[in-house]
Scaffold this active site. Structure first.
Site, mmCIF file in Angstrom:
data_model
loop_
_atom_site.group_PDB
_atom_site.id
_atom_site.type_symbol
_atom_site.label_atom_id
_atom_site.label_comp_id
_atom_site.label_asym_id
_atom_site.label_seq_id
_atom_site.Cartn_x
_atom_site.Cartn_y
_atom_site.Cartn_z
ATOM 1 N N GLY A 96 0.826 -1.210 0.000
ATOM 2 C CA GLY A 96 0.000 0.000 0.000
ATOM 3 C C GLY A 96 0.859 1.259 0.000
ATOM 4 N N SER A 193 4.837 -5.490 -3.763
ATOM 5 C CA SER A 193 4.587 -4.055 -3.863
ATOM 6 C C SER A 193 5.270 -3.314 -2.707
ATOM 7 C CB SER A 193 3.081 -3.802 -3.904
ATOM 8 O OG SER A 193 2.799 -2.501 -4.349
ATOM 9 N N TYR A 194 4.506 -2.541 -1.909
ATOM 10 C CA TYR A 194 5.119 -1.818 -0.794
ATOM 11 C C TYR A 194 5.636 -2.769 0.294
ATOM 12 C CZ TYR A 194 6.163 2.164 2.178
ATOM 13 O OH TYR A 194 6.823 3.100 2.941
ATOM 14 N N ASP A 405 3.781 -5.954 -15.415
ATOM 15 C CA ASP A 405 3.439 -4.917 -14.443
ATOM 16 C C ASP A 405 4.086 -3.600 -14.835
ATOM 17 O OD1 ASP A 405 2.708 -3.477 -12.171
ATOM 18 O OD2 ASP A 405 4.378 -4.262 -10.974
ATOM 19 N N HIS A 457 1.193 -7.245 -11.749
ATOM 20 C CA HIS A 457 1.695 -6.857 -10.430
ATOM 21 C C HIS A 457 1.483 -7.954 -9.393
ATOM 22 C CE1 HIS A 457 2.994 -3.825 -7.543
ATOM 23 N NE2 HIS A 457 1.934 -4.085 -6.794
#
Length: 485
Positions: A96, A193-194, A405, A457
């Site tokens: 996020g 991701s984060y 992605d 992703h």
């Protein structure tokens, strides 16, 4: 001890015996007290609404990470489909920051159950669930995400990488205290991701604390796996723009403007840079940059997660792109409307009851990404020093990238790993799933990089069979097949 504390014939037997013996991977029986057994049984999920029959056990509930402030993280745990007493334990984290590992990881990527589009609650069994290879643990972190909560409202503005890592570490310690039969199992962390921040930062805390931990709190930590991961501001941002141009998403003129007017090695940018980057993010409104070649969700719902833009959080990495609304658009999935089904399912009262969730009756609906987290206090510009430290410390590190992605593309990750400066042991080579090339690998001294061909992703969503093969080989510390099977 009163029998009313326990339910069912199995627990009555536990009381009669006082202790229940569970074998760990070491083969040494572990004595579980009636109190621990009772807590585990309280979290046992017998069956969810619309759930198909399964033979493995599942648990869900809360682990307190700060008693003074009343902070508790919600978890969902699945034992392995076979021999859970022998399989490793894998913790999965989404990023996020402020997005749910249950909303993405469990229900749309690698967990056993996927919600379906139905007027009645309905779950589909995922044939490629990662609990075929490991005992699988998901947690919603930090507080304010999903069902996780705090009783101290001032905690929310203090959230950032540091608090998230400390609370996640407290969660792991306290989760093992609730499930001590898994404490000696090999422990791994994975995410995307984060979570390129979350996973290495939590890994570092575990690595450092293990040096002085008591026997009770020592964690048998072996390694981590991160995919399409945010790792370094400069190379991540440069890679995004280069990838967009190379994949015909932006024009030559816009590419020239961004690369000449923006300096990705600094935080503050000129007005000309801001204008150019805003033009880049316009493309997020018309295609799914998380997966360039799959459709967007076209449902009429105005709250569709696949098109909704999240709250702008100032100060998160990468420091330039985080200031633009387009950066916070949440991903769709292979079924571009899958996130819609998840939100409907997890907001059903009967589902929350079955999961022992929302016990504090939070005053907002469950969402994939938190609307209450509007500020992120700290985020280092680069995670590479942590990765280098853990590689040098003998921790197994794999990095993977779905090559469709556009958000944190393979181009960015290749720039980042080059910046890490590790020696190459085995250069670029294909790997196979049965008779097809599934991607490429490069083996560095202490780190393995893997690409997954045709994945966006969320790699397990787009290439579930290959993702299961990836995690199987990572956990076994085996190279992916270099030739057709």
């Amino acid at each position: 001890m009163a029998l009313s504390l326990f339910s069912g014939s199995l627990l009555l037997l536990h009381v009669m015996l006082s202790f229940f013996l569970v074998k760990e991977t070491s083969g040494v029986p572990v004595k579980l007290s009636p109190q621990i057994l009772a807590k585990q049984e309280d979290d046992r999920v017998i069956r969810l609404p619309g759930q198909p029959e399964v033979k493995f056990k599942q648990y869900a509930g809360y682990i307190t990470v700060n008693e003074t402030h009343g902070r508790a993280l919600f978890y969902w745990f699945f034992e392995s489909t076979t021999k859970p007493e022998e399989k490793p334990l894998l913790l999965w984290l989404n990023g996020g920051p402020g997005c749910s590992s249950i909303g993405y990881g469990e229900t749309e990527e690698l967990g056993p159950f996927f919600p379906q589009n139905s007027t009645q609650p309905k779950l589909k069994l995922n044939p490629y669930s990662w609990n075929k290879e490991a005992n699988l643990l998901f947690v919603e972190s930090p507080v304010g995400v999903g069902f996780s909560y705090t009783n101290t409202s001032t905690d929310i503005p203090e959230l950032g990488d540091t608090v998230t890592a400390k609370d996640s570490h407290a969660f792991v310690i306290n989760w093992f205290r609730r499930f001590p039969q898994f404490k000696s199992h090999e422990f791994y962390i994975a995410g995307e991701s984060y979570a390129g921040h979350y996973v290495p930062q939590l890994s570092e805390l575990i690595f450092d604390n293990n040096h002085n931990a008591t026997k009770e709190d020592h964690i048998n930590f072996k390694g981590f796996l991160i995919g399409n991961a945010l790792l370094d501001d400069e190379t991540d941002q440069k890679g995004m723009i280069d990838y967009a141009w190379d994949h015909a998403v932006i024009s030559d003129g816009l590419y020239h403007n961004i690369t000449t007017k923006c300096n990705f090695s600094i935080g503050n940018q000129t007005d000309d840079c801001t204008v150019a980057v805003n033009q880049y993010f316009d493309v997020y409104k018309i295609i799914d940059m998380y997966s360039l070649y799959t459709p967007k969700c076209l449902r009429n719902s105005s709250n569709s997660s696949s098109t909704r833009e999240g709250t702008v959080i100032k100060g998160i990495a990468p420091h330039l792109f985080s200031k633009f609304n387009g950066w916070h658009q949440t991903p769709a999935g292979y079924d571009p409307c899958a996130s819609d089904y998840t939100e409907v399912y997890l907001n059903r009262p009967e589902v929350q009851t079955a999961l022992h969730a929302n016990v504090t009756k939070i005053p907002y609906p469950w969402t994939h990404c938190s609307d209450t987290i509007t500020f992120w206090r700290d985020a280092p510009a680069s995670i590479l020093p942590i990765i280098r430290k853990l590689v040098d410390g003998g921790i197994r590190v794999w990095v993977y990238s779905g090559d469709n992605d556009g958000r944190i593309p393979v181009t960015a990750t290749r720039y980042t790993l080059r910046k890490l400066g590790l020696n190459i042991i085995q250069d670029w080579a294909p790997w196979y799933s049965y008779k097809q090339v599934s991607g490429w690998t490069i083996e560095y001294d202490g780190l393995t990089f893997v690409t997954i061909r045709g994945a966006g992703h969320q790699v397990p969503t787009f290439k579930p069979k290959q993702a299961l093969q990836l995690i199987k080989h990572f956990l076994a510390n085996q190279k992916l097949p270099p030739r057709p099977l």
